[in-house]
Design a protein around this motif. Structure first.
Motif, PDB file in Angstrom:
ATOM      1  N   ARG A  76      -9.544   4.665  -0.990  1.00 45.93           N
ATOM      2  CA  ARG A  76      -8.493   4.540  -1.882  1.00 45.93           C
ATOM      3  C   ARG A  76      -8.529   5.843  -2.851  1.00 45.93           C
ATOM      4  NH1 ARG A  76      -6.543  -0.464  -4.565  1.00 45.93           N
ATOM      5  NH2 ARG A  76      -6.363   0.691  -6.449  1.00 45.93           N
ATOM      6  N   GLU A 135      -2.782   5.428  -4.639  1.00 44.40           N
ATOM      7  CA  GLU A 135      -2.268   4.346  -4.147  1.00 44.40           C
ATOM      8  C   GLU A 135      -1.848   2.982  -5.055  1.00 44.40           C
ATOM      9  OE1 GLU A 135      -5.031   2.522  -1.131  1.00 44.40           O
ATOM     10  OE2 GLU A 135      -5.536   4.199  -0.490  1.00 44.40           O
ATOM     11  N   ASN A 192       2.045   1.744  -4.556  1.00 47.44           N
ATOM     12  CA  ASN A 192       2.087   0.308  -4.204  1.00 47.44           C
ATOM     13  C   ASN A 192       3.182  -0.294  -5.233  1.00 47.44           C
ATOM     14  OD1 ASN A 192       0.793   0.741  -1.914  1.00 47.44           O
ATOM     15  ND2 ASN A 192      -1.126   0.019  -2.626  1.00 47.44           N
ATOM     16  N   TYR A 193       2.845   0.051  -6.435  1.00 50.93           N
ATOM     17  CA  TYR A 193       3.743  -0.575  -7.295  1.00 50.93           C
ATOM     18  C   TYR A 193       5.195  -0.124  -7.254  1.00 50.93           C
ATOM     19  CZ  TYR A 193       5.624  -1.865 -11.971  1.00 50.93           C
ATOM     20  OH  TYR A 193       6.518  -2.455 -12.863  1.00 50.93           O
ATOM     21  N   GLN A 211       6.751   1.152  -4.727  1.00 51.78           N
ATOM     22  CA  GLN A 211       7.455   0.889  -3.680  1.00 51.78           C
ATOM     23  C   GLN A 211       7.475  -0.580  -3.167  1.00 51.78           C
ATOM     24  OE1 GLN A 211       5.538   2.294  -0.083  1.00 51.78           O
ATOM     25  NE2 GLN A 211       7.328   2.967   0.835  1.00 51.78           N
ATOM     26  N   ALA A 212       6.808  -1.626  -3.306  1.00 56.40           N
ATOM     27  CA  ALA A 212       6.674  -2.682  -2.970  1.00 56.40           C
ATOM     28  C   ALA A 212       6.204  -3.770  -4.227  1.00 56.40           C
ATOM     29  CB  ALA A 212       5.635  -2.874  -2.022  1.00 56.40           C
ATOM     30  N   ILE A 221       3.718  -4.177  -5.849  1.00 56.95           N
ATOM     31  CA  ILE A 221       2.375  -4.846  -5.651  1.00 56.95           C
ATOM     32  C   ILE A 221       1.390  -4.399  -6.729  1.00 56.95           C
ATOM     33  CG2 ILE A 221       0.299  -5.240  -4.213  1.00 56.95           C
ATOM     34  CD1 ILE A 221       2.130  -4.488  -1.887  1.00 56.95           C
TER      35      ILE A 221
END
Length: 134
Positions: free
Chosen positions: A18, A22, A26-27, A29-30, A32
């Motif tokens: 990591r 990351e 991730n937040y 793009q998806a 998350i």
């Protein structure tokens, strides 16, 4: 037979899976987020300053172009290139980190990393001006 590493030569940091990129990536793009609410709030606040272009994370800049976010390994290569190699002039730590920003790169620990990189450079330490206060 591989060439030996000199004592003054720094070794690139190892990516341990990591990186700081990351969670923000991730937040954005998806959508998350981690389960910890405090950590999720921090990531949401940080993510407002970033965007994704062509699959890469960029930091929004007030006065200049977007800055490409790099991992610790890539940051080492950027510092090495700007300090030692074809575009290098063995500049000081503050100048080195400013040159990285001007070149279009960003990572959160760039000031500290540039200080450590300059301190580990044998030529910079050997030929640095020495002050002799009275």
């Amino acid at each position: 037979m591989s060439p030996s590493i000199q004592e003054s030569e720094t070794v690139a940091p190892v990516d341990n899976g990591r990186s700081w990129i990351e969670p923000i990536f991730n937040y954005l793009q998806a959508d998350i987020l981690p389960d910890d609410r405090a950590e999720a709030r921090k990531i949401k606040a940080k993510a407002a300053k970033f965007c994704i272009l062509y699959g890469k994370l960029y930091k929004k800049s007030f006065t200049g172009p977007y800055l490409r976010c790099v991992t610790p390994r890539e940051a080492y290569d950027v510092l090495k290139s700007l300090h030692h190699e074809e575009c290098g002039n063995h500049s000081g730590a503050r100048s080195l980190s400013n040159r990285a920003i001007t070149a279009g790169y960003y990572w959160p620990t760039m000031r500290i990393d540039s200080q450590n990189h300059v301190k580990s450079c044998d030529k910079c330490q050997r030929f640095a001006p020495i002050s002799h206060p009275p």
